[in-house]
Design a protein around this motif. Structure first.
Motif, short mmCIF file in Angstrom:
data_model
loop_
_atom_site.label_atom_id
_atom_site.label_comp_id
_atom_site.label_asym_id
_atom_site.label_seq_id
_atom_site.Cartn_x
_atom_site.Cartn_y
_atom_site.Cartn_z
N ILE A 115 0.84 -1.20 0.00
CA ILE A 115 0.00 0.00 0.00
C ILE A 115 0.88 1.25 0.00
O ILE A 115 0.66 2.20 -0.76
CB ILE A 115 -0.95 0.00 1.21
N VAL A 116 1.90 1.26 0.85
CA VAL A 116 2.79 2.42 0.93
C VAL A 116 3.59 2.57 -0.36
O VAL A 116 3.79 3.68 -0.86
CB VAL A 116 3.74 2.29 2.14
N GLU A 117 4.02 1.45 -0.91
CA GLU A 117 4.83 1.49 -2.14
C GLU A 117 4.06 2.13 -3.28
O GLU A 117 4.64 2.79 -4.15
CB GLU A 117 5.24 0.07 -2.52
N GLU A 118 2.74 1.96 -3.28
CA GLU A 118 1.93 2.45 -4.38
C GLU A 118 1.37 3.85 -4.17
O GLU A 118 0.73 4.41 -5.06
CB GLU A 118 0.76 1.48 -4.61
N LEU A 119 1.62 4.45 -3.00
CA LEU A 119 1.14 5.80 -2.76
C LEU A 119 1.81 6.78 -3.71
O LEU A 119 3.01 6.68 -3.97
CB LEU A 119 1.41 6.22 -1.31
N PRO A 120 1.08 7.75 -4.23
CA PRO A 120 1.68 8.73 -5.15
C PRO A 120 2.57 9.71 -4.42
O PRO A 120 2.50 9.85 -3.19
CB PRO A 120 0.45 9.44 -5.74
N ALA A 121 3.42 10.39 -5.17
CA ALA A 121 4.25 11.44 -4.60
C ALA A 121 3.35 12.50 -3.97
O ALA A 121 2.23 12.73 -4.40
CB ALA A 121 5.13 12.07 -5.68
N ASN A 327 19.92 1.33 -8.85
CA ASN A 327 19.26 1.88 -7.68
C ASN A 327 17.94 1.18 -7.33
O ASN A 327 17.68 0.87 -6.18
CB ASN A 327 18.98 3.37 -7.88
N THR A 328 17.09 0.96 -8.32
CA THR A 328 15.77 0.40 -8.09
C THR A 328 15.77 -1.11 -8.32
O THR A 328 16.76 -1.68 -8.81
CB THR A 328 14.75 1.03 -9.05
N PHE A 329 14.65 -1.75 -7.99
CA PHE A 329 14.52 -3.17 -8.28
C PHE A 329 14.66 -3.43 -9.78
O PHE A 329 15.31 -4.39 -10.20
CB PHE A 329 13.17 -3.70 -7.78
N GLU A 330 14.07 -2.55 -10.57
CA GLU A 330 14.15 -2.70 -12.02
C GLU A 330 15.60 -2.58 -12.50
O GLU A 330 16.02 -3.28 -13.43
CB GLU A 330 13.27 -1.66 -12.71
N LYS A 347 21.12 -1.25 -2.79
CA LYS A 347 21.34 -0.05 -1.96
C LYS A 347 20.02 0.29 -1.28
O LYS A 347 19.19 1.02 -1.82
CB LYS A 347 21.84 1.10 -2.83
N THR A 348 19.84 -0.24 -0.11
CA THR A 348 18.53 -0.32 0.55
C THR A 348 17.73 0.98 0.56
O THR A 348 16.53 0.94 0.23
CB THR A 348 18.67 -0.87 1.97
N PRO A 349 18.28 2.15 0.88
CA PRO A 349 17.43 3.34 0.88
C PRO A 349 16.92 3.72 -0.51
O PRO A 349 15.88 4.37 -0.63
CB PRO A 349 18.36 4.44 1.42
N ASP A 350 17.62 3.30 -1.55
CA ASP A 350 17.24 3.67 -2.91
C ASP A 350 16.13 2.80 -3.48
O ASP A 350 15.52 3.15 -4.49
CB ASP A 350 18.45 3.59 -3.85
N LEU A 351 15.86 1.65 -2.87
CA LEU A 351 14.84 0.76 -3.39
C LEU A 351 13.46 1.04 -2.81
O LEU A 351 12.47 0.46 -3.25
CB LEU A 351 15.21 -0.71 -3.16
N GLY A 352 13.38 1.91 -1.81
CA GLY A 352 12.10 2.15 -1.16
C GLY A 352 11.90 1.15 -0.05
O GLY A 352 12.76 0.97 0.80
N VAL A 354 11.68 -2.06 2.40
CA VAL A 354 12.66 -3.13 2.61
C VAL A 354 12.27 -4.40 1.88
O VAL A 354 13.13 -5.23 1.52
CB VAL A 354 12.88 -3.41 4.11
N GLN A 355 10.96 -4.58 1.64
CA GLN A 355 10.54 -5.77 0.88
C GLN A 355 11.04 -5.71 -0.55
O GLN A 355 11.26 -6.75 -1.19
CB GLN A 355 9.01 -5.91 0.93
N ARG A 356 11.28 -4.50 -1.07
CA ARG A 356 11.83 -4.36 -2.41
C ARG A 356 13.31 -4.78 -2.42
O ARG A 356 13.78 -5.42 -3.36
CB ARG A 356 11.70 -2.91 -2.87
N SER A 357 14.03 -4.42 -1.37
CA SER A 357 15.42 -4.86 -1.26
C SER A 357 15.49 -6.37 -1.16
O SER A 357 16.34 -7.01 -1.78
CB SER A 357 16.08 -4.23 -0.03
N ALA A 358 14.59 -6.95 -0.36
CA ALA A 358 14.57 -8.40 -0.22
C ALA A 358 14.28 -9.07 -1.57
O ALA A 358 14.92 -10.07 -1.93
CB ALA A 358 13.52 -8.81 0.81
N ALA A 359 13.34 -8.52 -2.32
CA ALA A 359 13.02 -9.08 -3.64
C ALA A 359 14.21 -8.97 -4.59
O ALA A 359 14.46 -9.88 -5.40
CB ALA A 359 11.80 -8.38 -4.22
#
Length: 435
Positions: A115-121, A327-330, A347-352, A354-359
Motif C-alpha cells: 500500500i505504501v509502495e503504491e502511494l503517489p508522490a 538503484n531500483t529493483f528494475e 542499496k537499501t534506501p534507494d529501493l524504497g 525493505v521488501q523491495r530490497s529483499a526481492a
C-alpha cells in the motif's frame, strides 16, 4: 492487532549528505568540509549534515514499532532520488501515509508495505497536511526514503504482533528459508582507510575495507594509489588477522577508475591494471565497486559487461560490483539479466520499502550474480538493525556495516543484531534439555 496512530519525528542520521558530482569534479577539502559551490540540485553546500525522519506506529496494545526514513550519502547522484529533507516529509508521513495505514491489521506486513509502495508522490501544504503532486522526485511515487522508513516500522509492527523476529516475519512473507549463520559483514573505512582497516583486520571482518576512493587524488593518476593500498592491506591482513583469516578485499572507486583508465574497458591496458590489483591482493579475493560512471543505466550496463567480459577473457580474477545507476529493483534486474556484474549492491534506501530490497536479493538466486545488501553510512541504528534481518531472511552474499564511518559502531550494530536474531530463532537450551 490494528495500527492506531502514526507519528513522524525529525531526527539525525549517522553521517552526511555529500555532493558527489562536485567532489568528483575537484572540490577540495577544508578540514572536514569542502570548498566550492555545490552542483547537484538541492544542495546548499557540498557537505551537509545528514537527516532522518523517525516513523512510529502505535499499535492497539500500546506497543510501538519504529522505522527511520533516510537517504544515501550521495543523494541525487547516479539516478537516485534528490536530497531528503526530514521537515519537508513529516506532513507527508503524518498525512498521506497515516491515512492509508491507520486501522490496518499490523500482521499483514506484505499488504501494508505494498500500500505504501503504491502511494503517489506528495508535497507539504500550508496547513501542515500533504497533497499529491510533483515534489521533485525522479518518479511519481513517494520519495524512496519515506517508503524505506515506513516499511521498517511496518516490518517491526508485524513482528511484534506475531511475537517473532523480523527475520521470521520477512521470510514468511517471501517464502524463503533464513540463513542459519550470520551473513558476512562488509566494513567501510571512510577516509581513515588505514587505521579503520587495521581495526577490521584485528576483528576478523569478513569483507573489507571499502576505502572511499572517490577522487583521482586518492586513486592516483594511473591508479597507483589504489594498487599500493591493496598491497598494504593484504600485507596487514596476514600480520594482524586472526588465525586462518581469509577476508575478501572490496574497494569502492565511485566511477573514478573509469576516468583514469578510459574506455573501451576490455582492452589490454585495462585488464592488465586489474591484474595488478589481483596480484597485489595475494591470496585474497578482490572486488571493485563502481569501476566507472557512464552517465546512464544502459551505458553503465554496456561498459560493465565489456569490462567483465574483458577480465574473463584475460583470466583476471577480480570481481566487479554494480552501484552507480543500479538503484531500483528494475535496475537490479537489468544488471543481473545482462550479466553486467559479479555482485550487485542492493542499496537499501534507494529501493524504497525493505521488501523491495529483499526481492532484489532474491532475484539474484540461480544466476551468476551475487547480491550484496548494502546501503549507506548515512543511515541510522534503526534502519541498520532492520537490514540485518533482511540479510538473514534472504541469505545475502554480504551485508554492510552501518551507519557511520567510524566502522566499529556499525559493525557492532549489524553483527549483534544478526546474532541475537539467530539465537531467538534457535531452540532454547532448556527446551533442548527437556527433549
Amino acid at each position: 492487532m490494528r495500527i492506531e496512530s502514526v507519528r513522524a519525528v525529525p531526527t539525525v542520521s549517522g553521517f552526511f549528505f555529500d555532493d558527489q558530482r562536485a567532489i568528483k569534479e575537484g572540490a577540495t577539502q577544508d578540514g572536514f568540509a569542502y570548498d566550492g559551490e555545490p552542483v547537484t540540485p538541492g544542495f546548499e553546500d557540498i557537505r551537509e549534515a545528514g537527516e532522518a525522519l523517525t516513523v512510529e506506529l502505535e499499535l492497539e496494545d500500546g506497543s510501538v514499532a519504529t522505522g527511520d526514513c533516510c537517504a544515501v550519502q550521495y543523494s541525487g547522484a547516479g539516478g537516485r532520488d534528490p536530497l531528503f529533507r526530514a521537515e519537508k516529509y513529516r506532513p507527508v508521513v503524518e498525512g498521506t501515509v497515516a491515512s492509508a495505514l491507520r486501522g490496518r491489521d499490523a500482521t499483514e506486513f506484505a499488504e501494508n508495505a505494498d500500500i505504501v509502495e503504491e502511494l503517489p508522490a506528495a508535497r507539504p501544504t500550508e496547513d501542515g497536511g500533504a497533497t499529491g503532486g510533483d515534489d521533485g522526485d525522479s518518479t511519481d511515487q513517494l520519495h524512496t526514503a519515506v517508503r524505506y522508513g515506513v516499511s521498517q516500522a511496518l516490518l517491526e509492527a508485524a513482528a511484534l504482533a506475531n511475537r517473532e523476529t523480523m527475520t521470521e516475519t520477512l521470510a514468511d512473507a517471501l517464502g524463503t528459508t533464513p540463513a542459519t549463520e550470520p551473513v558476512p559483514v562488509f566494513g567501510q573505512s571512510g577516509d581513515d582507510r588505514y587505521t579503520n582497516a587495521e581495526k577490521m583486520i584485528i576483528k576478523g571482518v569478513p569483507v573489507l575495507p571499502h576505502g572511499l576512493f572517490n577522487s583521482v587524488e586518492k586513486l592516483g593518476e594511473d591508479g597507483e594509489g589504489l594498487r599500493e593500498y591493496v598491497d598494504w592491506l593484504a600485507t596487514r591482513a596476514v600480520e594482524l588477522g586472526p588465525e586462518g583469516y581469509d577476508p575478501t578485499i572490496h574497494v569502492d572507486v565511485y566511477g573514478v577508475l573509469g576516468d583514469v583508465l578510459g574506455a573501451p574497458y576490455d582492452r589490454a591496458a585495462v585488464t592488465d591494471y586489474f591484474g595488478t590489483l589481483a596480484a597485489a591482493a595475494g591470496p585474497f579475493d578482490v572486488q571493485v565497486e563502481g569501476p566507472m560512471d557512464a552517465g546512464g543505466r544502459e551505458e553503465q550496463i554496456h561498459e560493465m559487461t565489456e569490462l567483465r567480459d574483458g577480465l574473463a577473457s584475460a583470466g583476471v580474477d577480480v570481481d566487479i560490483v554494480a552501484d552507480e545507476w543500479c538503484n531500483t529493483f528494475e535496475d537490479v534486474r537489468a544488471f543481473v539479466d545482462a550479466g553486467a556484474a559479479d555482485l550487485v549492491q542492493v542499496k537499501t534506501p534507494d529501493l524504497g520499502g525493505v521488501q523491495r530490497s529483499a526481492a532484489a536479493v532474491r532475484y539474484c538466486d540461480g544466476t551468476d550474480t551475487r547480491a550484496y545488501l548494502g546501503g549507506t553510512c548515512n543511515e541510522t541504528v534503526t534502519s541498520a538493525r532492520t537490514c540485518a534481518h533482511v540479510a538473514l531472511a534472504t541469505d545475502a552474499a554480504q551485508t554492510l556495516a552501518k551507519p557511520g564511518m567510524g566502522f566499529d559502531e556499525g559493525f557492532m550494530v549489524v553483527t549483534n543484531e544478526m546474532r541475537r536474531a539467530l539465537a531467538r530463532m534457535r531452540p532454547t537450551p532448556e527446551a533442548t534439555a527437556d527433549d
